[in-house]
Design an enzyme around this catalytic site. Structure first.
Site, PDB file in Angstrom:
ATOM      1  N   GLY A   1       0.869  -1.455  -0.053  1.00 51.25           N
ATOM      2  CA  GLY A   1      -0.055  -0.056   0.044  1.00 51.25           C
ATOM      3  C   GLY A   1       0.667   1.214   0.016  1.00 51.25           C
ATOM      4  N   ASN A   2       0.795   1.761   1.114  1.00 54.33           N
ATOM      5  CA  ASN A   2       1.405   3.316   1.326  1.00 54.33           C
ATOM      6  C   ASN A   2       2.898   3.115   1.015  1.00 54.33           C
ATOM      7  OD1 ASN A   2       0.328   5.581   2.248  1.00 54.33           O
ATOM      8  ND2 ASN A   2       1.655   5.550   3.868  1.00 54.33           N
TER       9      ASN A   2
ATOM     10  N   LYS B   1     -10.856 -12.531  -5.494  1.00 55.64           N
ATOM     11  CA  LYS B   1      -9.878 -11.120  -5.312  1.00 55.64           C
ATOM     12  C   LYS B   1     -10.538 -10.228  -6.005  1.00 55.64           C
ATOM     13  CE  LYS B   1      -6.580  -8.637  -4.378  1.00 55.64           C
ATOM     14  NZ  LYS B   1      -6.456  -8.152  -3.025  1.00 55.64           N
TER      15      LYS B   1
ATOM     16  N   LYS C   1       0.200 -11.214  -1.808  1.00 54.47           N
ATOM     17  CA  LYS C   1       1.634 -10.902  -1.872  1.00 54.47           C
ATOM     18  C   LYS C   1       2.108 -11.234  -0.344  1.00 54.47           C
ATOM     19  CE  LYS C   1       2.281  -6.712   0.671  1.00 54.47           C
ATOM     20  NZ  LYS C   1       1.021  -6.635   1.079  1.00 54.47           N
TER      21      LYS C   1
ATOM     22  N   LYS D   1      -2.108 -10.935   6.154  1.00 49.59           N
ATOM     23  CA  LYS D   1      -0.510 -10.597   6.681  1.00 49.59           C
ATOM     24  C   LYS D   1      -0.591 -11.599   8.041  1.00 49.59           C
ATOM     25  CE  LYS D   1      -1.104  -5.943   5.362  1.00 49.59           C
ATOM     26  NZ  LYS D   1      -1.315  -6.340   4.024  1.00 49.59           N
TER      27      LYS D   1
HETATM   28  P1  ADP Z   1      -1.342  -3.446   1.965  1.00 48.12           P
HETATM   29  O1  ADP Z   1      -1.297  -2.907   0.652  1.00 48.12           O
HETATM   30  O2  ADP Z   1      -0.013  -3.124   2.805  1.00 48.12           O
HETATM   31  O3  ADP Z   1      -1.188  -5.225   1.950  1.00 48.12           O
HETATM   32  P2  ADP Z   1      -3.943  -3.446   3.170  1.00 48.12           P
HETATM   33  O4  ADP Z   1      -5.014  -2.441   2.776  1.00 48.12           O
HETATM   34  O5  ADP Z   1      -4.245  -5.173   2.195  1.00 48.12           O
HETATM   35  O6  ADP Z   1      -2.503  -3.078   2.757  1.00 48.12           O
HETATM   36  O7  ADP Z   1      -3.823  -4.117   4.496  1.00 48.12           O
HETATM   37  C1  ADP Z   1      -3.709  -2.962   5.573  1.00 48.12           C
HETATM   38  C2  ADP Z   1      -4.804  -2.445   6.138  1.00 48.12           C
HETATM   39  O8  ADP Z   1      -5.532  -3.679   6.941  1.00 48.12           O
HETATM   40  C3  ADP Z   1      -4.995  -1.555   7.022  1.00 48.12           C
HETATM   41  O9  ADP Z   1      -5.042  -0.201   6.070  1.00 48.12           O
HETATM   42  C4  ADP Z   1      -6.283  -1.323   7.786  1.00 48.12           C
HETATM   43  O10 ADP Z   1      -7.504  -0.668   7.509  1.00 48.12           O
HETATM   44  C5  ADP Z   1      -6.710  -2.993   7.585  1.00 48.12           C
HETATM   45  N1  ADP Z   1      -7.016  -3.589   9.019  1.00 48.12           N
HETATM   46  C6  ADP Z   1      -7.999  -4.665   9.064  1.00 48.12           C
HETATM   47  N2  ADP Z   1      -8.171  -5.134  10.239  1.00 48.12           N
HETATM   48  C7  ADP Z   1      -7.051  -4.721  10.943  1.00 48.12           C
HETATM   49  C8  ADP Z   1      -6.526  -4.829  12.193  1.00 48.12           C
HETATM   50  N3  ADP Z   1      -7.144  -5.581  13.221  1.00 48.12           N
HETATM   51  N4  ADP Z   1      -5.543  -3.997  12.632  1.00 48.12           N
HETATM   52  C9  ADP Z   1      -4.832  -3.145  11.559  1.00 48.12           C
HETATM   53  N5  ADP Z   1      -5.196  -2.913  10.526  1.00 48.12           N
HETATM   54  C10 ADP Z   1      -6.309  -3.670  10.022  1.00 48.12           C
HETATM   55 MG    MG Z   2      -3.056  -6.249   0.719  1.00 49.32          MG
END
Ligand code: ADP
Ligand code: MG
Length: 324
Positions: free
Chosen positions: A16-17, A134, A224, A286
């Site tokens: 993401g970021n 997905k 990923k 994750k």
């Molecule tokens: P990336 O592109 O880094 O894989 P994702 O959007 O897939 O990012 O995953 C990160 C997001 O997961 C965060 O922005 C948050 O909104 C979300 N999220 C969902 N559940 C949780 C949690 N329990 N704790 C922290 N973040 C969470």
């Molecule tokens: Mg993701």
């Protein structure tokens, strides 16, 4: 096969970021600026000297290529999804090489950054092929959804919250990283700190085995985070760090009583995951990736954002999980 043993080593999975700021225009200049902030931190981590391997997501980049395909389809035949996956590995890997190299020089770290186009074997029998879920690409209207379903055979799913349709594709589990052996040789004890390989971008290009022993791409995307977990184990790295846009994992996320996890045991993380604390498609994969990594011999799993990554690796920020 006999593997060169490594005592330490770190895989950083950028998501993401770290790659693209939400709400931006998606321009290349923006991507470069964002990457410059990211590599400042990666260079600091790389200066520690142990094996360092990078991987990255590709959601927004795949979305852009799909849209380019769509707009150009009258003139230029569209490319299938596996080819787009390869393209995103090229562009993001190139971006990391471009920005990380001078950041390393500045710190007087002599390591070469190189991108390995990576294929990830998946099983034809994976249930995901019967249940695509997905979401990829942009949002579509009712009309478009109907048309693309009919003309292109896409699976479409309605996203009530955003009031639009999205194309959904299978997300099979990664089984084997075809370039794993080669990268393992790059990282043998003598050479480990000469390189920073960028591998398995976007989860790797999904391929299936052909009867003739070769492989061919399939219309799918691999998570990923799960790919990162597999890569870290294949390379015997002891730490998996997943970098996202939040500074760790939380319980009661965005609900009253929200609590950010700091040091957690593997057992405790498994309990929280089973209790449904982490959302499907974002934090859950994750956590699942981290659990799998630690269960298969990994030593340390970290979730952090870019500003907190270096401190998280020192045990001062982020969510840190150790095998118990
Ligand atoms: P990336 O592109 O880094 O894989 P994702 O959007 O897939 O990012 O995953 C990160 C997001 O997961 C965060 O922005 C948050 O909104 C979300 N999220 C969902 N559940 C949780 C949690 N329990 N704790 C922290 N973040 C969470
Ligand atoms: Mg993701």
């Amino acid at each position: 096969m006999d593997r060169p043993k490594m005592t330490a080593g770190l895989l950083v999975a950028l998501g993401g970021n770290a790659l693209q700021r939400a709400g931006g225009t998606g321009s290349w200049e923006e991507a470069r600026a964002q990457m410059r902030a990211t590599v400042a931190v990666l260079a600091e981590v790389a200066s520690e000297g142990g094996p360092l391997v990078l991987t990255h997501g590709n959601g927004p980049q795949i979305g852009t290529l799909l849209r380019q395909n769509e707009l150009a389809a009258r003139e230029v035949p569209s490319r299938p999804m596996d080819v787009l996956g390869a393209e995103t590995q090229g562009q993001v890997g190139y971006l990391i090489q471009t920005e990380l190299t001078p950041a390393l020089r500045q710190r007087k770290v002599s390591r070469s950054v190189l991108t390995i186009v990576s294929r990830m074997e998946v099983a034809r029998s994976d249930p995901a092929f019967r249940r695509p879920e997905k979401p990829v690409g942009r949002y579509y209207t009712d009309d478009e959804a109907r048309r693309f379903r009919k003309q292109l055979g896409w699976s479409m799913e309605y996203d009530g919250a955003r009031g639009g349709w999205r194309r959904v594709v299978p997300s099979p589990r990664p089984v084997r990283w075809l370039e794993g052996d080669a990268v393992r040789h790059l990282l043998d004890a003598r050479l480990a700190s000469s390189w920073v390989p960028v591998v398995a971008g976007g989860g790797g290009i999904p391929v299936v085995r052909r009867p003739d022993g070769g492989y061919e791409g399939v219309e799918a995307v691999i998570d990923k985070d799960l790919a990162a977990s597999l890569v870290a184990r294949e390379l015997d790295l002891d730490t998996l760090a997943i970098v996202t846009d939040v500074p760790g994992a939380a319980v009661a996320f965005r609900r009253p009583g929200e609590r950010w996890l700091r040091d957690v045991s593997l057992t405790e993380l498994e309990r929280l995951a089973a209790a449904g604390e982490f959302s499907a498609g974002s934090m859950a994969p994750k956590v699942e990736a981290g659990i799998g990594f630690l269960r298969r011999g990994g030593r340390r799993f970290v979730i952090a954002d870019i500003p907190s990554l270096a401190r998280a690796l020192r045990g001062e920020a982020g969510t840190r999980v150790t095998a118990d």
